[in-house]
Design a protein around this motif. Structure first.
Motif, short mmCIF file in Angstrom:
data_model
loop_
_atom_site.label_atom_id
_atom_site.label_comp_id
_atom_site.label_asym_id
_atom_site.label_seq_id
_atom_site.Cartn_x
_atom_site.Cartn_y
_atom_site.Cartn_z
N ILE A 219 -43.12 22.26 47.26
CA ILE A 219 -44.41 22.76 47.77
C ILE A 219 -44.73 24.12 47.18
O ILE A 219 -45.89 24.43 46.86
CB ILE A 219 -44.42 22.80 49.32
CG1 ILE A 219 -45.86 22.99 49.83
CG2 ILE A 219 -43.53 23.91 49.86
CD1 ILE A 219 -45.98 22.89 51.34
N GLY A 220 -43.69 24.95 46.98
CA GLY A 220 -43.92 26.24 46.34
C GLY A 220 -44.27 26.10 44.88
O GLY A 220 -45.17 26.78 44.37
N LEU A 221 -43.58 25.20 44.19
CA LEU A 221 -43.85 24.97 42.77
C LEU A 221 -45.26 24.41 42.57
O LEU A 221 -45.99 24.86 41.68
CB LEU A 221 -42.81 24.01 42.18
CG LEU A 221 -43.01 23.61 40.72
CD1 LEU A 221 -42.96 24.83 39.81
CD2 LEU A 221 -41.97 22.58 40.30
N CYS A 222 -45.64 23.45 43.40
CA CYS A 222 -46.98 22.85 43.28
C CYS A 222 -48.06 23.89 43.58
O CYS A 222 -49.11 23.91 42.92
CB CYS A 222 -47.13 21.67 44.23
SG CYS A 222 -46.23 20.19 43.72
N GLY A 223 -47.81 24.76 44.57
CA GLY A 223 -48.77 25.80 44.87
C GLY A 223 -48.98 26.74 43.70
O GLY A 223 -50.11 27.12 43.38
N ALA A 224 -47.87 27.12 43.05
CA ALA A 224 -47.96 28.02 41.89
C ALA A 224 -48.59 27.32 40.70
O ALA A 224 -49.51 27.85 40.05
CB ALA A 224 -46.57 28.54 41.54
N LEU A 225 -48.11 26.11 40.37
CA LEU A 225 -48.65 25.38 39.23
C LEU A 225 -50.12 25.02 39.42
O LEU A 225 -50.92 25.08 38.47
CB LEU A 225 -47.85 24.09 39.00
CG LEU A 225 -46.51 24.22 38.28
CD1 LEU A 225 -45.85 22.86 38.15
CD2 LEU A 225 -46.69 24.85 36.91
N GLY A 226 -50.48 24.66 40.66
CA GLY A 226 -51.87 24.31 40.93
C GLY A 226 -52.80 25.44 40.59
O GLY A 226 -53.88 25.23 40.01
N PHE A 227 -52.41 26.67 40.94
CA PHE A 227 -53.28 27.79 40.63
C PHE A 227 -53.31 28.08 39.14
O PHE A 227 -54.36 28.44 38.59
CB PHE A 227 -52.85 29.04 41.40
CG PHE A 227 -53.89 30.12 41.37
CD1 PHE A 227 -54.94 30.12 42.26
CD2 PHE A 227 -53.84 31.13 40.42
CE1 PHE A 227 -55.92 31.10 42.22
CE2 PHE A 227 -54.81 32.12 40.36
CZ PHE A 227 -55.86 32.11 41.27
N VAL A 228 -52.18 27.94 38.46
CA VAL A 228 -52.16 28.14 37.01
C VAL A 228 -53.08 27.12 36.33
O VAL A 228 -53.87 27.47 35.44
CB VAL A 228 -50.72 28.02 36.46
CG1 VAL A 228 -50.72 28.02 34.94
CG2 VAL A 228 -49.85 29.16 36.99
N PHE A 229 -52.99 25.86 36.75
CA PHE A 229 -53.88 24.82 36.21
C PHE A 229 -55.34 25.17 36.49
O PHE A 229 -56.22 24.98 35.64
CB PHE A 229 -53.56 23.46 36.82
CG PHE A 229 -52.23 22.89 36.39
CD1 PHE A 229 -51.69 23.19 35.16
CD2 PHE A 229 -51.51 22.04 37.23
CE1 PHE A 229 -50.45 22.67 34.76
CE2 PHE A 229 -50.29 21.52 36.84
CZ PHE A 229 -49.76 21.83 35.61
N LEU A 230 -55.60 25.67 37.70
CA LEU A 230 -56.96 26.03 38.08
C LEU A 230 -57.51 27.13 37.18
O LEU A 230 -58.64 27.04 36.67
CB LEU A 230 -56.97 26.49 39.54
CG LEU A 230 -58.25 27.14 40.07
CD1 LEU A 230 -59.43 26.18 39.95
CD2 LEU A 230 -58.06 27.57 41.52
N VAL A 231 -56.72 28.18 36.95
CA VAL A 231 -57.16 29.28 36.10
C VAL A 231 -57.44 28.79 34.68
O VAL A 231 -58.46 29.14 34.07
CB VAL A 231 -56.10 30.40 36.09
CG1 VAL A 231 -56.41 31.44 35.01
CG2 VAL A 231 -56.02 31.07 37.46
N GLU A 232 -56.53 27.96 34.15
CA GLU A 232 -56.72 27.44 32.79
C GLU A 232 -57.94 26.55 32.71
O GLU A 232 -58.67 26.56 31.71
CB GLU A 232 -55.46 26.68 32.35
CG GLU A 232 -54.27 27.57 32.08
CD GLU A 232 -54.56 28.59 31.00
OE1 GLU A 232 -55.12 28.22 29.95
OE2 GLU A 232 -54.26 29.79 31.21
N GLY A 233 -58.18 25.76 33.75
CA GLY A 233 -59.36 24.90 33.76
C GLY A 233 -60.64 25.71 33.77
O GLY A 233 -61.59 25.42 33.02
N LEU A 234 -60.68 26.75 34.61
CA LEU A 234 -61.89 27.57 34.71
C LEU A 234 -62.14 28.39 33.46
O LEU A 234 -63.27 28.81 33.20
CB LEU A 234 -61.78 28.49 35.93
CG LEU A 234 -61.89 27.79 37.28
CD1 LEU A 234 -61.65 28.78 38.43
CD2 LEU A 234 -63.26 27.14 37.45
#
Length: 298
Positions: A219-234
């Motif tokens: 859950i911690g890894l997904c939370g961190a990766l999710g935001f990294v993916f979000l930043v890269e997407g934006l």
């Protein structure tokens, strides 16, 4: 080249939505074994560790001094939002929780009018009516048990309060004058969220079973990766386009709910969710902001 860039942005956006929806599913699973404060604390603590490593290796930029009050405020609001959302999601189907959470942009539009003096258009009021109608349908049907097993009033109250708390978080982010790398800002918010969720987490602490260790790490890894993916997407696509992709979180919630919890969305949840999505589309069309990201899980 621009088309390829946007395509890769959509890919990162889909990965972000899928990964962050996975956080919701993991929070629901862990919420059956421990308090929502403990789940929030573990989620943010582990995410902060992963983000610290990411910032040290890839960003290589320390947080700018002078903005600790801003980081602390956003961290406090994020901890409150996640605790409410995780409490609600532990007691209701994933699709229901996500549908209620998607009312956040409507709250944000109304708070923007109060805080920044923005004048809401007619579309905002129409969006509010649709969002309230969709939420009322979902709550009335599931709260009374007319469509599927009844959901407790406490879980419903938390599910309704979480997007409102998230709207305050977004307003605080907009008011913040901090100018830093997005992932560095996320690290600071995540660290403070862990700090603020710690007291109640320790008061209600239940030693996790060893078998849950992989879920806590994930859950911690997904939370961190999710935001990294979000930043890269934006970075590769307009925020308004990401908002469209983010509507697929309902699909991911239905998928995770069915696969891991044997949940089948009822027709009131689907109809209510459709009304809420329509409200978000209308609200986004009348807003001049950069786009509202619907992520009450922090």
């Amino acid at each position: 080249m621009e088309s390829l860039n946007r395509t890769s942005g959509v890919g990162f956006a889909v990965a972000a939505v899928a990964t962050l929806s996975g956080v919701d599913a993991l929070a629901k699973s862990l919420g059956a074994e421990m308090s929502s404060f403990q789940v929030a604390f573990l989620r943010y603590t582990v995410s902060a560790l992963f983000l610290t490593l990411f910032v040290a290796v890839f960003v290589r930029r320390r947080p700018k001094p002078g903005f600790m009050k801003d980081h602390a405020l956003k961290g406090f609001l994020a901890a409150a939002t996640a605790s409410l959302f995780f409490y609600g999601i532990a007691g209701m189907p994933l699709v229901m929780a996500l549908a209620l959470a998607m009312t956040a942009p409507i709250y944000m539009a109304l708070l923007g009018a109060l805080v920044f003096g923005e004048r809401p258009g007619r579309g905002t009021y129409l969006a509010l009516v649709l969002a309230v109608s969709g939420s009322a349908l979902i709550v009335a049907a599931r709260g009374t048990g007319l469509a599927g097993p009844p959901v407790s009033l406490a879980a419903i109250a938390a599910g309704l309060a979480a997007p409102l708390a998230y709207a305050f978080t977004a307003i605080a982010m907009k008011r913040s004058s901090a100018n830093d790398h997005p992932i560095t800002l996320s690290l600071m918010q995540t660290a403070f969220a862990a700090l603020f969720s710690a007291p109640l987490a320790f008061v209600l602490w239940e030693a996790p079973e060893p078998a849950l260790s992989w879920q806590i790490g994930l859950i911690g890894l997904c939370g961190a990766l999710g935001f990294v993916f979000l930043v890269e997407g934006l970075r590769r696509m307009p925020a308004s386009l990401y908002a469209v992709v983010d509507y697929s979180s309902l699909v991911w919630a239905g998928f995770y709910g069915f696969v891991f919890f044997d949940e089948i969305p009822t027709w009131p949840t689907l109809v209510g969710g459709a009304l809420i999505v329509a409200a978000c589309v209308i609200s986004a069309g009348t807003s001049r902001g950069a786009g509202d990201l619907i992520r009450p899980d922090g």
